[in-house]
Design a protein around this motif. Structure first.
Motif, mmCIF file in Angstrom:
data_model
loop_
_atom_site.group_PDB
_atom_site.id
_atom_site.type_symbol
_atom_site.label_atom_id
_atom_site.label_comp_id
_atom_site.label_asym_id
_atom_site.label_seq_id
_atom_site.Cartn_x
_atom_site.Cartn_y
_atom_site.Cartn_z
ATOM 1 N N CYS A 116 -33.644 13.872 -35.218
ATOM 2 C CA CYS A 116 -33.567 12.326 -35.757
ATOM 3 C C CYS A 116 -32.330 11.535 -34.901
ATOM 4 C CB CYS A 116 -33.349 12.055 -36.936
ATOM 5 S SG CYS A 116 -34.930 12.447 -38.050
ATOM 6 N N GLY A 117 -31.360 12.507 -34.026
ATOM 7 C CA GLY A 117 -30.569 11.850 -33.290
ATOM 8 C C GLY A 117 -29.151 12.307 -33.519
ATOM 9 N N PHE A 118 -29.041 12.784 -34.704
ATOM 10 C CA PHE A 118 -27.408 13.360 -35.309
ATOM 11 C C PHE A 118 -27.060 14.297 -34.298
ATOM 12 C CE2 PHE A 118 -29.369 11.397 -38.924
ATOM 13 C CZ PHE A 118 -28.170 10.742 -39.507
ATOM 14 N N ARG A 119 -25.533 14.304 -34.133
ATOM 15 C CA ARG A 119 -24.945 15.280 -33.294
ATOM 16 C C ARG A 119 -23.837 15.921 -34.340
ATOM 17 N NH1 ARG A 119 -23.210 13.709 -27.787
ATOM 18 N NH2 ARG A 119 -23.000 15.800 -27.687
ATOM 19 N N ILE A 120 -23.819 17.147 -34.141
ATOM 20 C CA ILE A 120 -22.659 18.111 -34.949
ATOM 21 C C ILE A 120 -21.352 17.427 -34.293
ATOM 22 C CG2 ILE A 120 -21.495 20.320 -35.316
ATOM 23 C CD1 ILE A 120 -24.445 21.502 -35.010
#
Length: 153
Positions: A116-120
Motif C-alpha cells: 500500500c506504499g508504506f516504508r519502514i
C-alpha cells in the motif's frame, strides 16, 4: 469485492471488539485509542467483517493503529481496501503523512502495508514485551519489536 461497504462507526454503536482484539490483544490499549480516534468498519451483507482505527498523533500526522479482518473473510482484499480507505480519509482531512506500527512477527501485515506504499522508518525494540503482560506469538515467531512504517501523502 464490490459488496464491501466501508463507513465510520457511529457514536451510538458498540465497536466490534472481537475484531479489534484480533489486531491488538489488549482491551485497555484498544479502549484508549478508540476514545481518541475514528473507527471505520467494513460490512458485507449487513455484517461487520473488518475494522480499522485512525488517530491524530502530531500536527499533520495520522496513525493507523488497528486493522483487522474476520478470519473467514481473509484473502479477499478486504484488508487492503481498509488500509487504502484509511489513507484516503487521512489525505482528505489534510494530513501530510500516515504512520503505523506492526509487530516484527506480523509477516502478512508487513507485506500488505508495503504494497500500500508504506516504508519502514524505524524499530522500537522490545515494544511488545514492555507494553503487553502476556507473550505474543505470530507465525511461530515471538512478537517483541514494533516496526514503524510511514507513508507521505
Amino acid at each position: 469485492m464490490d459488496d464491501l461497504m466501508i463507513r465510520q462507526l457511529r457514536h451510538d454503536e458498540e465497536p466490534p471488539m472481537d475484531l479489534l482484539l484480533m489486531a491488538d490483544p489488549s482491551r485497555e490499549m484498544v479502549a484508549g485509542y478508540l476514545g481518541r480516534g475514528r473507527c471505520y468498519v467494513g460490512e458485507r451483507a449487513g455484517r461487520v467483517v473488518a475494522v480499522c482505527v485512525l488517530i491524530d498523533t502530531r500536527p499533520y500526522t495520522a496513525e493507523l493503529v488497528n486493522v483487522a479482518v474476520a478470519e473467514e473473510e481473509r484473502g479477499r482484499g478486504i484488508g487492503k481496501r481498509m488500509v487504502l480507505h484509511a489513507i484516503a480519509v487521512a489525505r482528505s482531512l489534510g494530513y501530510r503523512c500516515i504512520e503505523l506500527g506492526t509487530g516484527n512477527s506480523s509477516v502478512d501485515q508487513l507485506a500488505l502495508y508495503q504494497k500500500c506504499g508504506f516504508r519502514i522508518v524505524g524499530v522500537d525494540p522490545d515494544y511488545f514485551t514492555r507494553h503487553y503482560p502476556e507473550p505474543i506469538y505470530e507465525n511461530g515467531i515471538p512478537c517483541r519489536d514494533m516496526l514503524r512504517l510511514r507513508l507521505d501523502l
